[in-house]
Design a protein around this motif. Structure first.
Motif, mmCIF file in Angstrom:
data_model
loop_
_atom_site.group_PDB
_atom_site.id
_atom_site.type_symbol
_atom_site.label_atom_id
_atom_site.label_comp_id
_atom_site.label_asym_id
_atom_site.label_seq_id
_atom_site.Cartn_x
_atom_site.Cartn_y
_atom_site.Cartn_z
ATOM 1 N N THR A 8 0.662 -1.250 0.062
ATOM 2 C CA THR A 8 -0.096 -0.213 -0.404
ATOM 3 C C THR A 8 0.949 1.733 -0.183
ATOM 4 O O THR A 8 0.763 2.224 -0.711
ATOM 5 C CB THR A 8 -1.019 0.140 1.334
ATOM 6 O OG1 THR A 8 -1.547 -0.977 1.085
ATOM 7 C CG2 THR A 8 -1.696 1.272 0.852
ATOM 8 N N LEU A 9 1.610 1.786 0.775
ATOM 9 C CA LEU A 9 2.811 2.758 1.006
ATOM 10 C C LEU A 9 3.767 3.288 -0.683
ATOM 11 O O LEU A 9 3.688 3.961 -0.530
ATOM 12 C CB LEU A 9 3.885 2.265 2.251
ATOM 13 C CG LEU A 9 2.394 2.176 3.429
ATOM 14 C CD1 LEU A 9 3.514 2.371 4.496
ATOM 15 C CD2 LEU A 9 2.173 3.451 3.344
ATOM 16 N N LEU A 12 1.481 4.579 -2.677
ATOM 17 C CA LEU A 12 0.754 5.354 -2.597
ATOM 18 C C LEU A 12 1.866 6.440 -2.974
ATOM 19 O O LEU A 12 1.764 7.410 -3.513
ATOM 20 C CB LEU A 12 0.795 5.599 -0.761
ATOM 21 C CG LEU A 12 0.414 7.234 -0.484
ATOM 22 C CD1 LEU A 12 -0.947 7.163 -1.564
ATOM 23 C CD2 LEU A 12 0.636 6.812 0.644
ATOM 24 N N SER A 13 4.003 6.014 -2.990
ATOM 25 C CA SER A 13 4.253 7.072 -2.705
ATOM 26 C C SER A 13 4.422 7.392 -4.625
ATOM 27 O O SER A 13 4.650 8.357 -5.041
ATOM 28 C CB SER A 13 6.262 6.434 -3.002
ATOM 29 O OG SER A 13 5.815 5.356 -3.093
ATOM 30 N N HIS A 15 2.001 7.040 -7.320
ATOM 31 C CA HIS A 15 0.380 7.222 -7.231
ATOM 32 C C HIS A 15 0.696 9.236 -6.987
ATOM 33 O O HIS A 15 0.140 9.972 -7.212
ATOM 34 C CB HIS A 15 -0.967 6.649 -6.290
ATOM 35 C CG HIS A 15 -2.148 7.012 -6.733
ATOM 36 N ND1 HIS A 15 -2.485 5.912 -7.614
ATOM 37 C CD2 HIS A 15 -2.260 7.999 -7.016
ATOM 38 C CE1 HIS A 15 -3.642 6.697 -7.643
ATOM 39 N NE2 HIS A 15 -3.618 7.793 -7.628
ATOM 40 N N LEU A 16 1.375 9.385 -5.646
ATOM 41 C CA LEU A 16 1.424 10.662 -5.620
ATOM 42 C C LEU A 16 2.671 11.088 -6.596
ATOM 43 O O LEU A 16 2.428 13.112 -6.878
ATOM 44 C CB LEU A 16 2.123 10.602 -3.611
ATOM 45 C CG LEU A 16 1.412 10.420 -2.778
ATOM 46 C CD1 LEU A 16 2.555 10.246 -1.518
ATOM 47 C CD2 LEU A 16 0.116 11.233 -2.663
ATOM 48 N N LEU A 38 -1.957 15.023 -2.931
ATOM 49 C CA LEU A 38 -2.557 14.440 -1.656
ATOM 50 C C LEU A 38 -4.062 13.068 -1.825
ATOM 51 O O LEU A 38 -3.232 12.547 -0.336
ATOM 52 C CB LEU A 38 -2.357 15.000 -0.860
ATOM 53 C CG LEU A 38 -0.828 15.732 -0.524
ATOM 54 C CD1 LEU A 38 -0.262 17.145 0.694
ATOM 55 C CD2 LEU A 38 0.253 14.522 -0.129
ATOM 56 N N CYS A 42 -4.162 9.008 -1.456
ATOM 57 C CA CYS A 42 -4.794 8.815 -0.366
ATOM 58 C C CYS A 42 -5.807 8.220 -0.130
ATOM 59 O O CYS A 42 -5.998 7.114 0.286
ATOM 60 C CB CYS A 42 -4.969 9.940 0.994
ATOM 61 S SG CYS A 42 -2.402 10.538 0.866
ATOM 62 N N ILE A 43 -6.916 8.366 -0.992
ATOM 63 C CA ILE A 43 -8.503 7.772 -0.747
ATOM 64 C C ILE A 43 -8.067 6.793 -1.567
ATOM 65 O O ILE A 43 -8.628 5.902 -1.198
ATOM 66 C CB ILE A 43 -9.511 9.001 -1.413
ATOM 67 C CG1 ILE A 43 -9.497 9.401 -1.086
ATOM 68 C CG2 ILE A 43 -10.753 8.392 -1.974
ATOM 69 C CD1 ILE A 43 -9.953 11.018 -0.932
ATOM 70 N N ALA A 45 -5.174 4.524 -1.705
ATOM 71 C CA ALA A 45 -4.532 3.510 -1.076
ATOM 72 C C ALA A 45 -5.658 3.123 -0.277
ATOM 73 O O ALA A 45 -5.235 2.126 -0.368
ATOM 74 C CB ALA A 45 -3.608 4.435 -0.022
ATOM 75 N N VAL A 46 -6.220 3.546 0.319
ATOM 76 C CA VAL A 46 -6.670 3.590 1.188
ATOM 77 C C VAL A 46 -8.033 2.334 0.640
ATOM 78 O O VAL A 46 -8.313 1.294 1.276
ATOM 79 C CB VAL A 46 -7.752 4.475 1.831
ATOM 80 C CG1 VAL A 46 -8.895 3.666 2.975
ATOM 81 C CG2 VAL A 46 -6.437 4.777 2.823
#
Length: 75
Positions: A8-9, A12-13, A15-16, A38, A42-43, A45-46
């Protein structure tokens, strides 16, 4: 750290970075691109974390229940 959280992390990186780059290309504003980059990833990733959990549950059920296995394999 669990494998799901690590995935997930890292997702996220990536995707950011993509979100910021695209938003900056469209807006030309670092602050606007930062805000967009941001919020949306973030949404996502969850959602991705829970998506992975749900698929693991389906895979476990498919190992036990032939009906679920056939539905997953054959759609």
């Amino acid at each position: 750290m669990s494998r799901d959280l690590t995935k997930t992390l890292t997702y996220l990186s990536i995707h950011l970075t993509i979100g910021f780059s695209v938003a900056y290309a469209f807006t030309g504003s670092v602050s606007m691109a930062g805000g967009i980059a941001l919020i949306e990833p973030c949404i996502n990733a969850v959602a991705f974390f829970f998506h992975e959990k749900a698929w693991k549950r389906v895979e476990r059920r498919a190992q036990v229940d032939p009906f679920v296995r056939d539905a997953v394999v054959h759609g």
